[in-house]
Design a protein around this motif. Structure first.
Motif, short mmCIF file in Angstrom:
data_model
loop_
_atom_site.label_atom_id
_atom_site.label_comp_id
_atom_site.label_asym_id
_atom_site.label_seq_id
_atom_site.Cartn_x
_atom_site.Cartn_y
_atom_site.Cartn_z
N THR A 1 0.83 -1.20 0.00
CA THR A 1 0.00 0.00 0.00
C THR A 1 0.86 1.25 0.00
N CYS A 2 0.37 2.30 -0.61
CA CYS A 2 1.08 3.58 -0.64
C CYS A 2 0.52 4.47 0.46
N GLU A 3 1.39 4.90 1.36
CA GLU A 3 1.00 5.75 2.49
C GLU A 3 2.04 6.85 2.64
N GLU A 4 1.60 8.09 2.53
CA GLU A 4 2.46 9.25 2.74
C GLU A 4 3.78 9.13 2.00
N MET A 5 3.71 8.88 0.70
CA MET A 5 4.86 8.84 -0.20
C MET A 5 5.75 7.61 -0.03
N LEU A 6 5.34 6.63 0.79
CA LEU A 6 6.10 5.40 0.95
C LEU A 6 5.25 4.22 0.52
N TRP A 7 5.89 3.23 -0.07
CA TRP A 7 5.22 1.98 -0.40
C TRP A 7 5.53 1.00 0.72
N ASN A 8 4.50 0.67 1.51
CA ASN A 8 4.65 -0.19 2.68
C ASN A 8 4.09 -1.58 2.40
N ILE A 9 4.77 -2.58 2.94
CA ILE A 9 4.33 -3.96 2.81
C ILE A 9 3.93 -4.44 4.20
N TYR A 10 2.70 -4.95 4.29
CA TYR A 10 2.15 -5.41 5.56
C TYR A 10 1.82 -6.90 5.50
N ALA A 11 2.07 -7.57 6.62
CA ALA A 11 1.58 -8.92 6.88
C ALA A 11 0.55 -8.73 7.98
N LEU B 1 -1.47 -6.67 10.28
CA LEU B 1 -1.27 -5.30 10.76
C LEU B 1 0.20 -4.95 10.95
N ASN B 2 1.09 -5.94 10.73
CA ASN B 2 2.52 -5.74 10.95
C ASN B 2 3.22 -5.22 9.70
N LEU B 3 3.99 -4.14 9.87
CA LEU B 3 4.78 -3.59 8.78
C LEU B 3 5.99 -4.49 8.55
N VAL B 4 6.16 -4.92 7.30
CA VAL B 4 7.27 -5.79 6.95
C VAL B 4 8.44 -4.97 6.40
N GLU B 5 8.16 -4.10 5.42
CA GLU B 5 9.18 -3.27 4.78
C GLU B 5 8.55 -1.99 4.26
N SER B 6 9.37 -0.96 4.04
CA SER B 6 8.94 0.29 3.42
C SER B 6 9.92 0.65 2.31
N PHE B 7 9.38 1.20 1.23
CA PHE B 7 10.19 1.59 0.09
C PHE B 7 9.76 2.96 -0.41
N THR B 8 10.68 3.67 -1.04
CA THR B 8 10.35 5.00 -1.57
C THR B 8 9.75 4.94 -2.96
N SER B 9 9.80 3.76 -3.61
CA SER B 9 9.20 3.65 -4.94
C SER B 9 8.45 2.34 -5.07
N TYR B 10 7.45 2.36 -5.94
CA TYR B 10 6.68 1.15 -6.23
C TYR B 10 7.60 0.07 -6.80
N ASN B 11 8.48 0.46 -7.72
CA ASN B 11 9.36 -0.51 -8.37
C ASN B 11 10.25 -1.25 -7.37
N ASP B 12 10.76 -0.54 -6.37
CA ASP B 12 11.58 -1.20 -5.34
C ASP B 12 10.76 -2.19 -4.53
N ALA B 13 9.53 -1.79 -4.17
CA ALA B 13 8.65 -2.68 -3.40
C ALA B 13 8.29 -3.90 -4.23
#
Length: 157
Positions: A119-129, A131-143
């Motif tokens: 999901t994209c939240e406040e300019m970051l692409w976050n990956i959740y399992a 409710l737990n945040l797994v990773e954050s990326f600054t671009s969709y391509n990196d995620a």
């Protein structure tokens, strides 16, 4: 190279930008209608002509890790394009989508049936399992690359 005054005149021709003085005679310009916490479009414009424009992770620019490009040696056309692209980026594609295939939230699954949400939240692409945040990326391509390397694919429901 455009002078400080020429750059300032170009930037100030955008009525949606708000000028804010910062230290050492530098000036920032903010887009206060940004859909994100990030509002700075022009960062640290200095009387020596140096400064930066925020372009995030737009593919056509070679931005630094903060999403900034240097505008010291830009032409008027290049500066106008960067500012217009920045405002559009912070407007989340009001005038045209950033990438029509990228949605703000998607489910990804691996072959074992595990599910992650991108999901994209406040300019970051976050990956959740869950409710737990797994990773954050600054671009969709990196995620997307990360998810694929971990064996995940977009869910096909």
């Amino acid at each position: 190279m455009l002078t400080f005054e020429e750059k300032q005149a170009i930037i100030e021709s955008y009525p949606q930008l708000t000028r804010k003085e910062v230290s050492m005679k530098r000036v920032n310009y903010h887009y206060l209608d940004s859909l994100y916490d990030k509002t700075t479009v022009v960062y640290h414009l200095h009387p020596n002509g140096n400064g930066f424009v925020f372009v995030g992770d737009l593919q056509e620019y070679q931005a630094d890790k903060k999403g900034l490009i240097n505008i010291r040696d830009t032409s008027e056309e290049e500066l106008r394009k960067a500012i217009t692209d920045s405002i559009q980026y912070l407007s989340e594609g009001e005038e045209g989508e950033q990438d029509s295939v990228v949605t703000s939230e998607s489910e990804w699954r691996d072959q074992e049936g595990h599910s992650l949400i991108l999901t994209c939240e406040e300019m970051l692409w976050n990956i959740y399992a869950g409710l737990n945040l797994v990773e954050s990326f600054t671009s969709y391509n990196d995620a997307e690359s990360y998810l694929q390397e971990e064996g995940f694919e977009p869910a096909k429901d």
